[in-house]
Design a protein around this motif. Sequence first.
Motif: not given
Ligand SMILES: [Mg+2]
Length: 558
Positions: A455-456, A480, A482, A484-486, A504
């Motif tokens: 998503d980032g 994907f 989530d 998050s900048l996982n 995020m």
């Molecule tokens: Mg992400």
Amino acid sequence: MAQMSASDPSGEAVSSESGPAPQSTAALLAGYLHAAGVRHVFGYPGESVIDFMEAARHRGIEVVSAVREGTAAFMAEAAAMATGRPGVCLSTLGPGSTAVLNGVAAANLDRVPVLAVSGQMESSREQFFTHQLVDHGRMFAPVSKLALRLDPASADTVIRKALRTAVAERPGAVHLTVTADAWPVQAGTVPAGPGQVSLPPLAVAAGSVDVHGDGDPLRGLRAARRPVLLAGIAALRCDAGPELVRLAELAGIPVVVSPMAKGTFPEDHPYFAGVLDMAGYRVVWDLLAGADLILAAGFDPVELISPWSVGTPVLHLDTTPNTDQVYASAHEVVGHVGAILGWLCAQWRGEPRWTEAEVAAHRERLRAAWTAGRAQGRLNPSDVVLAAREAAPPGTIVTTDVGSHKIMAGQVWQAVGSRSVLIPNGLSAMGFGVPAAIAARLVCPDRPVLALVGDGGFAMAATELRIASALGAAVTVVVFADGSLNRIELRQQGMGYPPTATRMDGMDLVALAEALDCDGVRVDSPAALEKALAGFAARSRPLIVEAHVDPSQYQAQF
Ligand SMILES: [Mg+2]
Ligand SMILES: Cc1ncc(C[n+]2csc(CCOP(=O)(O)OP(=O)(O)O)c2C)c(N)n1
């Protein structure tokens, strides 16, 4: 909107019949690119490149305008990855050229031949003017193989040099600066005649094999009982897949591939042994550590994410000598990787070293590693990759972005065709997956194209999808989601820190899809994802799938 319309600096339309003089510098460059098989230039307009855009259009090359220069360069890189021909991107001076820098560096570290062309202030002001003026030679030198100025007097030579350098091993990015006043000027001596081109060879040299080092380079291979092949991007560039298969079968050697070389060796083959440094990476490194010889076949250390930590002897087989010295190798066999592997096959005497069952047991261990940590009843990252793979017809091209989802997709996506997986793993720049998918679809219009992105990274390039819908490039993008900048959040967690700047708020991607003239769907279960992806290749509009994944699986991986 997506396709640049031709106009002169005063805004008046240029007649499509008139075209630039065939001997102009702009026409000569367009002629060379066309001869090199280039049919798309990805860029963003500015006054200093108008003449070239018109020359390209006149020569039958489509000028595709991205939303910004950085993504245009990713498109050029992906076009080259998918076709094997040089990619071309275009920017104007100053803010255009600074914006393109990241994509030029990406192509260079991914070892992908890209010609990046930037306009520049007219030559009478170039040496002293300040507004929008940046020294391109100094700026591009560290992120390219070569940065040159294209002057009319030497245009023929400089274009040949730029193309030859971009594709020569190891390939990479070449930057050309062209002052605005140079484009319409007659190109100086063109040996082949006005309007003609003398295209240099653009393929990897075939056939030759050089041996460096004392004694017999094959003694180690003959003595080895547990050899492992490690195939990398030079094997892909040499189309060495058939020879890799032959050696693997003849000598019974498992084959590990690097992420960017995915597809070079068929991943449904009994001797396939996984992808280096992707999910479950420790199992692959354990295989390399337990081997008694690593045959590094076109492996480029630019793809290493973990340090090279094994003491196993290495035989270096590559298009270039082992100048990196990340691993030591007493012998180097340098040349066309397919020819080298063919030579090894011809020399091979002996029993297969590994049985298929042993390699299958290794693959089971690897599978157990990447499935670890899945949350029951949730949409796990590996579920997304498996569902996408299941829905993808033969011939599908898949792209990824950069982050935890890439590490998962790089291992879980089963690749069977060369140049079918476009993963950035040299510079590893986020924002690649979406523009790469659009470009792949434009240059390979008959192939389904799927992007697997975080998503980032999606947020960095999402507006490019407006161009995809305008140009009828029906790509499917699975995000994907989530929140998050996982990949970075996991590192923070590992250091005991809270998630500063790595969380995020979710974006409504279904609403965004509508605004971009795309279809959109939100899913949070494997069944819903399967339904969303059914028949994606037959769609006429781009599709954005907002896949709400539970990221806990990642934690068990990295
Ligand atoms: Mg992400
Ligand atoms: C242009 C750029 N900026 C920053 C990074 C560092 N970085 C690597 S992975 C990552 C997180 C990516 O987040 P997302 O796209 O959501 O993917 P996820 O890890 O969540 O799957 C970041 C910030 C990078 N590789 N490229």
